[in-house]
Scaffold this active site. Structure first.
Site, PDB file in Angstrom:
ATOM      1  N   SER A 101       0.577  -1.623  -0.098  1.00 41.12           N
ATOM      2  CA  SER A 101      -0.545   0.156   0.318  1.00 41.12           C
ATOM      3  C   SER A 101       1.205   1.010  -0.016  1.00 41.12           C
ATOM      4  O   SER A 101       1.533   1.961   0.779  1.00 41.12           O
ATOM      5  CB  SER A 101      -0.779   0.128   0.873  1.00 41.12           C
ATOM      6  OG  SER A 101      -1.525   1.585   1.700  1.00 41.12           O
ATOM      7  N   MET A 160      -9.222   7.459  -0.759  1.00 40.36           N
ATOM      8  CA  MET A 160     -10.333   8.167   0.825  1.00 40.36           C
ATOM      9  C   MET A 160     -10.836  10.365   0.193  1.00 40.36           C
ATOM     10  O   MET A 160      -9.631  10.726  -0.698  1.00 40.36           O
ATOM     11  CB  MET A 160      -9.414   8.631   1.841  1.00 40.36           C
ATOM     12  CG  MET A 160      -8.804   7.371   2.077  1.00 40.36           C
ATOM     13  SD  MET A 160      -7.247   7.256   3.332  1.00 40.36           S
ATOM     14  CE  MET A 160      -6.444   5.801   3.592  1.00 40.36           C
ATOM     15  N   ASP A 201      -5.065   3.522  -2.048  1.00 38.99           N
ATOM     16  CA  ASP A 201      -5.917   3.969  -1.307  1.00 38.99           C
ATOM     17  C   ASP A 201      -6.185   5.169  -1.780  1.00 38.99           C
ATOM     18  O   ASP A 201      -5.661   6.027  -1.308  1.00 38.99           O
ATOM     19  CB  ASP A 201      -5.286   3.450   0.189  1.00 38.99           C
ATOM     20  CG  ASP A 201      -5.147   2.768   0.561  1.00 38.99           C
ATOM     21  OD1 ASP A 201      -6.197   1.574   0.915  1.00 38.99           O
ATOM     22  OD2 ASP A 201      -3.851   1.949   0.996  1.00 38.99           O
ATOM     23  N   MET A 209     -10.550  -5.936   5.998  1.00 33.46           N
ATOM     24  CA  MET A 209     -10.728  -4.346   6.766  1.00 33.46           C
ATOM     25  C   MET A 209     -10.197  -5.063   8.234  1.00 33.46           C
ATOM     26  O   MET A 209     -11.023  -5.375   9.320  1.00 33.46           O
ATOM     27  CB  MET A 209     -11.317  -3.025   6.411  1.00 33.46           C
ATOM     28  CG  MET A 209     -11.973  -2.363   5.345  1.00 33.46           C
ATOM     29  SD  MET A 209      -9.892  -2.294   4.533  1.00 33.46           S
ATOM     30  CE  MET A 209      -9.221  -0.791   6.061  1.00 33.46           C
ATOM     31  N   HIS A 218      -1.260  -1.592  -3.890  1.00 36.39           N
ATOM     32  CA  HIS A 218      -2.768  -1.396  -3.340  1.00 36.39           C
ATOM     33  C   HIS A 218      -2.364   0.164  -3.409  1.00 36.39           C
ATOM     34  O   HIS A 218      -2.230   0.896  -3.096  1.00 36.39           O
ATOM     35  CB  HIS A 218      -2.930  -1.815  -2.445  1.00 36.39           C
ATOM     36  CG  HIS A 218      -3.359  -1.953  -1.681  1.00 36.39           C
ATOM     37  ND1 HIS A 218      -4.641  -2.623  -1.510  1.00 36.39           N
ATOM     38  CD2 HIS A 218      -4.034  -1.068  -0.557  1.00 36.39           C
ATOM     39  CE1 HIS A 218      -5.866  -2.668  -1.004  1.00 36.39           C
ATOM     40  NE2 HIS A 218      -5.326  -1.264   0.044  1.00 36.39           N
ATOM     41  N   ASP A 221      -6.124  -6.204   5.422  1.00 39.30           N
ATOM     42  CA  ASP A 221      -5.758  -5.161   4.987  1.00 39.30           C
ATOM     43  C   ASP A 221      -6.245  -3.849   6.158  1.00 39.30           C
ATOM     44  O   ASP A 221      -6.578  -4.164   6.909  1.00 39.30           O
ATOM     45  CB  ASP A 221      -6.678  -4.242   3.699  1.00 39.30           C
ATOM     46  CG  ASP A 221      -6.144  -2.400   3.817  1.00 39.30           C
ATOM     47  OD1 ASP A 221      -5.037  -2.069   3.889  1.00 39.30           O
ATOM     48  OD2 ASP A 221      -7.143  -2.381   3.301  1.00 39.30           O
ATOM     49  N   HIS A 273      -8.325   0.544  -3.806  1.00 39.50           N
ATOM     50  CA  HIS A 273      -9.380   0.599  -2.818  1.00 39.50           C
ATOM     51  C   HIS A 273      -9.827   1.362  -2.358  1.00 39.50           C
ATOM     52  O   HIS A 273      -9.589   2.538  -2.037  1.00 39.50           O
ATOM     53  CB  HIS A 273      -8.511   0.267  -1.924  1.00 39.50           C
ATOM     54  CG  HIS A 273      -9.341   0.118  -0.147  1.00 39.50           C
ATOM     55  ND1 HIS A 273      -8.339  -0.356   0.936  1.00 39.50           N
ATOM     56  CD2 HIS A 273     -10.319  -0.284  -0.337  1.00 39.50           C
ATOM     57  CE1 HIS A 273      -9.660  -0.330   1.974  1.00 39.50           C
ATOM     58  NE2 HIS A 273     -10.809   0.278   1.607  1.00 39.50           N
ATOM     59  N   MET A 308     -12.294   3.907  -1.114  1.00 42.38           N
ATOM     60  CA  MET A 308     -12.275   4.326   0.384  1.00 42.38           C
ATOM     61  C   MET A 308     -13.712   5.668   0.609  1.00 42.38           C
ATOM     62  O   MET A 308     -13.663   6.621   1.172  1.00 42.38           O
ATOM     63  CB  MET A 308     -12.047   4.612   1.933  1.00 42.38           C
ATOM     64  CG  MET A 308     -11.701   2.830   1.544  1.00 42.38           C
ATOM     65  SD  MET A 308      -9.552   3.657   2.435  1.00 42.38           S
ATOM     66  CE  MET A 308      -8.693   3.128   1.481  1.00 42.38           C
TER      67      MET A 308
HETATM   68  C1  DX5 Z   1      -6.257   1.892   6.187  1.00 41.22           C
HETATM   69  C2  DX5 Z   1      -5.400   1.738   4.174  1.00 41.22           C
HETATM   70  C3  DX5 Z   1      -5.312   0.678   4.047  1.00 41.22           C
HETATM   71  C4  DX5 Z   1      -3.235   1.010   4.594  1.00 41.22           C
HETATM   72  C5  DX5 Z   1      -3.004  -0.566   5.331  1.00 41.22           C
HETATM   73  O1  DX5 Z   1      -7.522   1.799   5.675  1.00 41.22           O
HETATM   74  O2  DX5 Z   1      -7.143   1.037   3.094  1.00 41.22           O
HETATM   75  O3  DX5 Z   1      -4.061  -0.204   2.415  1.00 41.22           O
HETATM   76  O4  DX5 Z   1      -2.811   1.840   4.114  1.00 41.22           O
HETATM   77  O5  DX5 Z   1      -2.328   0.227   6.462  1.00 41.22           O
HETATM   78  P1  DX5 Z   1      -1.137  -0.788   7.355  1.00 41.22           P
HETATM   79  O6  DX5 Z   1      -0.416  -1.692   6.471  1.00 41.22           O
HETATM   80  O7  DX5 Z   1       0.403   0.523   7.942  1.00 41.22           O
HETATM   81  O8  DX5 Z   1      -1.703  -0.911   8.334  1.00 41.22           O
HETATM   82 ZN    ZN Z   2      -6.325  -0.309   1.295  1.00 44.42          ZN
END
Ligand code: DX5
Ligand code: ZN
Length: 224
Positions: free
Chosen positions: A17, A46, A44, A146, A42, A181, A75, A77
């Site tokens: 990620s 948001m 992310d 998650m 990955h 994740d 991903h 969110m």
């Molecule tokens: C959190 C993200 C993850 C995050 C995981 O909301 O969806 O993908 O980057 O990070 P680590 O591996 O640091 O927990």
């Molecule tokens: Zn993620």
């Protein structure tokens, strides 16, 4: 658009990620984990609404596409994922996961993603029960579990959320990937695999280390 496909089930994959990477140097950060042999990255996304943080949109994904040869595991969110999913496909995402808590008609969005030529994933938050995804999980190529509350990297792994993988594996059988994740590191990796996960997102465990290849090797040692 990009033709790369999510690896078929049957292997264990690490999906680094970039949330914990240096956002001012994403191309070189991606190159570094790619040279360690990962098959996906990955991303992310948001929106500051579904989760209390804001990251990247399709413009950044499209720019990164030029610097990467691996699957973009995206991903979302975000609220209203149906409104933006297509833009991420056009930008070069190969797999798109969206949250069951955010989608109005999840089965319809999965079908749309398949029609657009990418694989689809449903995601559930730590407090969301498996029943919430029971109908749509078998339609997906990957289920994203998650194991932290979404929004930030570097949080502590929630074991009770990870345990849902066993139940999900029973629900979907061997032909759907299960991705975990949040808080995945060399210690928790073995645990989530024992619960039935085969795809491990890792942000902090990789990008907080100066030796990214070494960090990836340390996670791989959990099953290799
Ligand atoms: C959190 C993200 C993850 C995050 C995981 O909301 O969806 O993908 O980057 O990070 P680590 O591996 O640091 O927990
Ligand atoms: Zn993620």
């Amino acid at each position: 658009m990009s033709d790369l496909r999510l690896p078929k089930p049957g292997t264990i994959e690490i999906s680094p990620s970039i949330l914990s990477a240096d956002f001012a140097n994403l191309a070189s950060e991606i190159a570094e984990v790619e040279s360690a042999g990962v098959s996906m990255i990955h991303l992310d996304v948001m929106d500051g609404h579904f989760v209390p943080n804001i990251t990247i949109g399709p413009v950044v994904v499209a720019k990164l596409r030029k610097y990467s040869q691996v699957v973009f595991d995206t991903h979302l969110m975000i609220s209203e994922p149906e409104k933006y999913a297509e833009q991420f496909v056009e930008a070069g995402s190969n797999h798109i996961s969206f949250h069951i808590e955010a989608a109005r008609e999840p089965a319809k969005l999965i079908e749309k993603l398949h029609d657009l030529g990418v694989t689809a994933g449903i995601t559930l938050n730590p407090d969301t029960p498996v029943e919430a995804i029971a109908e749509v999980a078998p339609l997906c190529d990957m289920v994203l579990v998650m194991t932290v509350y979404p929004g930030f990297g570097g949080q502590t792994f929630i074991d009770s959320a990870a345990r849902k993988c066993s139940e999900i594996r029973q629900l979907v059988g061997p032909d759907v990937r299960i991705e975990v994740d949040g808080g995945v590191d060399p210690d928790t990796a073995a645990l989530v695999i024992s619960y039935g996960a085969d795809t491990l997102v890792a942000g902090n465990a990789i990008f907080s280390k100066s030796d990214r290849a070494g960090a990836i090797a340390a996670i791989r040692a959990a099953w290799a």
